[in-house]
Design a protein around this motif. Structure first.
Motif, PDB file in Angstrom:
ATOM      1  N   GLN A  83       0.851  -1.188   0.000  1.00  8.72           N
ATOM      2  CA  GLN A  83       0.000   0.000   0.000  1.00  8.72           C
ATOM      3  C   GLN A  83       0.890   1.242   0.000  1.00  8.72           C
ATOM      4  O   GLN A  83       1.975   1.216   0.584  1.00  8.72           O
ATOM      5  N   ALA A  85       2.936   4.486   0.766  1.00  9.10           N
ATOM      6  CA  ALA A  85       3.392   5.080   2.017  1.00  9.10           C
ATOM      7  C   ALA A  85       3.165   6.581   1.942  1.00  9.10           C
ATOM      8  O   ALA A  85       3.907   7.292   1.264  1.00  9.10           O
ATOM      9  N   ILE A  86       2.129   7.027   2.615  1.00  7.55           N
ATOM     10  CA  ILE A  86       1.720   8.430   2.508  1.00  7.55           C
ATOM     11  C   ILE A  86       1.481   8.996   3.908  1.00  7.55           C
ATOM     12  O   ILE A  86       0.918   8.315   4.764  1.00  7.55           O
ATOM     13  N   TYR A  87       1.927  10.236   4.116  1.00 11.22           N
ATOM     14  CA  TYR A  87       1.683  10.873   5.411  1.00 11.22           C
ATOM     15  C   TYR A  87       0.251  11.419   5.407  1.00 11.22           C
ATOM     16  O   TYR A  87      -0.054  12.371   4.685  1.00 11.22           O
ATOM     17  N   GLY A  88      -0.583  10.792   6.220  1.00 10.35           N
ATOM     18  CA  GLY A  88      -2.004  11.140   6.239  1.00 10.35           C
ATOM     19  C   GLY A  88      -2.289  12.546   6.732  1.00 10.35           C
ATOM     20  O   GLY A  88      -3.291  13.147   6.351  1.00 10.35           O
ATOM     21  N   HIS A  89      -1.401  13.110   7.578  1.00 14.98           N
ATOM     22  CA  HIS A  89      -1.670  14.435   8.131  1.00 14.98           C
ATOM     23  C   HIS A  89      -1.236  15.549   7.172  1.00 14.98           C
ATOM     24  O   HIS A  89      -1.502  16.725   7.432  1.00 14.98           O
ATOM     25  N   LEU A  90      -0.567  15.172   6.075  1.00 14.02           N
ATOM     26  CA  LEU A  90      -0.186  16.161   5.064  1.00 14.02           C
ATOM     27  C   LEU A  90      -1.131  16.061   3.867  1.00 14.02           C
ATOM     28  O   LEU A  90      -1.752  15.014   3.651  1.00 14.02           O
ATOM     29  N   THR A  91      -1.208  17.121   3.090  1.00 10.82           N
ATOM     30  CA  THR A  91      -2.036  17.069   1.884  1.00 10.82           C
ATOM     31  C   THR A  91      -1.282  16.276   0.807  1.00 10.82           C
ATOM     32  O   THR A  91      -0.086  15.996   0.959  1.00 10.82           O
ATOM     33  N   GLU A  94       1.596  18.315  -0.319  1.00 13.03           N
ATOM     34  CA  GLU A  94       2.678  18.358   0.679  1.00 13.03           C
ATOM     35  C   GLU A  94       3.468  17.053   0.694  1.00 13.03           C
ATOM     36  O   GLU A  94       4.684  17.061   0.906  1.00 13.03           O
ATOM     37  N   ILE A  97       5.758  17.448  -2.132  1.00 16.14           N
ATOM     38  CA  ILE A  97       6.790  18.470  -1.862  1.00 16.14           C
ATOM     39  C   ILE A  97       7.858  17.891  -0.929  1.00 16.14           C
ATOM     40  O   ILE A  97       9.058  18.087  -1.134  1.00 16.14           O
ATOM     41  N   ASN A  98       7.396  17.155   0.079  1.00 11.45           N
ATOM     42  CA  ASN A  98       8.348  16.555   1.022  1.00 11.45           C
ATOM     43  C   ASN A  98       9.317  15.623   0.297  1.00 11.45           C
ATOM     44  O   ASN A  98      10.522  15.658   0.530  1.00 11.45           O
ATOM     45  N   ARG A  99       8.775  14.806  -0.605  1.00 13.07           N
ATOM     46  CA  ARG A  99       9.631  13.878  -1.351  1.00 13.07           C
ATOM     47  C   ARG A  99      10.543  14.654  -2.311  1.00 13.07           C
ATOM     48  O   ARG A  99      11.719  14.318  -2.465  1.00 13.07           O
TER      49      ARG A  99
END
Lengths: 301, 270
Positions: A83, A85-91, A94, A97-99
């Motif tokens: 599945q 790997a995504i930070y749920g608290h970021l849009t 975002e 952008i982080n990556r």
């Protein structure tokens, strides 16, 4: 070869999950890595990404090994494992952008990727509120962000609707055809892989059962003569007594191993002479789906 | 180094919307404002205290903040250490982080360093707000004599000592949070160890200095009073910075940090 493994073996405790696997993934191919759930596909991908330490055998990506070229290899690989790997608290934006920040990719590329996976409208939405399909598309965008030469995708169409599956398939084909990428894609669904792969590797119980161009897979399929009569069971018995190899008998038809056109004509004559009404008789090739099932149903050695 | 700096920026980008990050800002504000308000509302009673002077006022005021904060510091470290690693556990992103063209050392060190920065930020805010709110009280209620005395230097030393004393706990909690995705495990171990450390410190056990979890409480006790060297009849606060528990804490921090890296390096991402 973009990916080359030699006798790759991996154990979780006493259980051997990958057995002497020798992968050969040519450059510019879409390599479908097929196998039922639990066959060892994800473990293999994690080994290929150096997430699991190699216990036996060796791995070469772009002709380089991980011991000395980990960063060089990984800078040319984009991946999506299980599945996304995504930070749920970021849009969604975002997350990209982080990556981009970590990979030193210009921010403009983020918008390109959002447009590519059709998430521009949901870019400002928290990723935890995304549907499974949207998360999967964001995962693919993350994998593509650095414009890698090799894409490793583990079941990327999970959770996508039919339109989404078609879009991803077309995207992958386009990436290989127009941009010279190599795609290594795992799936348990042959029908999905069949439509885009140029090469196939079939794995079960950690062992490679078949590897080669997809047309070779088709060619190892044994052709059969499919016959529809007024009494399939008795007709099958007659053919067996007459020395023909009956493969299976169903209510609607029976299948006999194909030998030649002449042999097919003789079967027809034999059945007619013995009073059976032959409604249809023709040569069929076992479809890839059944072939895949046959190959993966073979018991573990 | 580049990978480390990139990872550090990414840590800030990821965590700036998390509870751990905001706790480092809100906690000093909340505690300092509450203590300030408490002192202000009780100012009439305090003013009547016999022999009241600026030194006693500052000791009373900063002591109130330090005692609350010294008690909360280990729990804050437990929360922050988990927050930085919990982001990855929750999002299942370890596999992504370790398949980036950045060394595992950079990822690990940046996470640790970022956690440390959050503690620094929290303690720095405590220091600044203690001084600011103390002076504010002095302006609002000159009778409290806050303006008569200055102890900024001693306070800075106490907070520095608190920071250095917290590094042992930080390394241990950071490693526990890295290994376990379940918050209850690092939290449970940290909670029990903190309570145990506080009891050992309060009872002044001979070997309490060997327990990192008792070090913040011990650091609070290091604030002493002495006569000024050059000026007769004037007193000043001082802090004995390099005590044996501080060395124990620093050695623990370094050893566990290095051990943690080897665990991460060998860790398979399942």
């Amino acid at each position: 070869m973009v990916i080359e493994t030699n006798n790759l073996t991996f154990n979780f405790g006493n259980q051997t999950v990958v057995k002497s696997l020798s992968l050969q993934v040519p450059a510019g191919s879409i390599y479908g890595f097929l196998g039922p759930n639990g066959a060892g596909k994800t473990t293999t991908i994690k080994l290929l990404l150096n997430l699991l330490q190699t216990q036996q055998g060796d791995i070469k990506i772009f002709g380089m090994d991980f011991a000395h070229n980990r960063r060089d290899i990984l800078s040319q690989v984009g991946s999506l494992i299980e599945q996304p790997a995504i930070y749920g608290h970021l849009t969604g934006r975002e997350n990209l952008i982080n990556r981009a920040l970590l990979l030193q990719v210009p921010e403009g590329r983020v918008d390109e990727m959002l447009a590519l996976v059709k998430l521009t409208h949901a870019a400002a939405k928290k990723a935890s509120n995304y549907s499974l399909g949207m998360k999967q598309r964001l995962g693919i965008a993350l994998a593509l962000l650095s414009d890698p030469k090799l894409l490793m995708l583990d079941e990327p169409t999970n959770g996508l609707d039919p339109n989404g599956i078609i879009e991803i398939r077309e995207l992958l084909v386009r990436l290989v055809r127009d941009h010279g990428k190599t795609v290594f894609i795992s799936s348990h669904l042959l029908a999905e892989i069949e439509k885009m792969a140029t090469h196939v590797g079939i794995i079960n119980f950690g062992e490679m059962l078949f590897q080669g161009p997809i047309k070779d897979l088709q060619s190892i399929s044994q052709p059969m003569v499919q016959i529809e009569t007024d009494n399939n069971v008795d007709a099958a018995n007659l053919l067996t007594r007459s020395g023909y190899k009956v493969i299976d008998v169903k209510d609607e038809c029976l299948n006999v191993a194909f030998e030649s056109k002449q042999s097919t004509a003789k079967i027809n004559t034999l059945l007619n002479q013995n009073g059976y009404e032959v409604y249809s008789i023709h040569k069929v090739q076992k479809d890839l789906e059944n072939l895949f099932l046959d190959i993966t149903k073979a018991p573990a050695k | 180094m580049k990978g480390f700096l990139l990872s550090l920026r990414s840590e800030f980008f990821k965590s700036r919307k998390t509870l751990g990050f905001w706790a480092a800002i809100i906690m000093p504000f909340a505690i300092c404002v509450l203590v300030c308000w408490g002192m202000y509302s009780e100012s009439e009673r305090i003013i009547k205290t016999p022999a009241l002077n600026g030194m006693l006022m500052w000791r009373m005021y900063s002591g109130a903040i330090l005692n609350v904060m010294g008690f909360l510091l280990p729990f804050f470290i437990i929360l922050v250490a988990y927050s930085v690693n919990g982001i990855e556990h929750k999002a299942d992103t370890w596999k992504t982080l370790f398949s980036l063209p950045i060394s595992k050392w950079s990822v690990y060190a940046a996470k640790y360093f970022y956690t440390m920065l959050m503690i620094v930020m929290c303690l720095a805010l405590f220091l600044i707000l203690t001084i600011v709110t103390g002076n504010l009280l002095g302006m609002l209620k000159p009778q409290m004599k806050f303006t008569e005395f200055h102890m900024e230097g001693a306070l800075a030393m106490v907070y520095l000592k608190l920071f250095l004393s917290s590094l042992g706990i930080l390394s241990i909690q950071f490693l526990l949070s890295l290994v376990w995705s379940d918050f209850l495990k690092p939290m449970g171990i940290g909670f029990i160890a903190t309570i145990g450390g506080m009891i050992c410190s309060a009872m002044r056990l001979t070997y309490a200095y060997l327990i990192p979890y008792s070090h913040p409480m011990m650091a609070l006790e290091s604030l002493g009073l002495r006569r000024k060297k050059d000026v007769k009849m004037q007193m000043e606060f001082y802090v004995d910075l390099f005590t044996k528990e501080l060395y124990v804490g620093l050695v623990t921090a370094v050893v566990v940090f290095i051990a943690g890296y080897y665990i991460v390096q060998r860790k398979s991402v399942k």
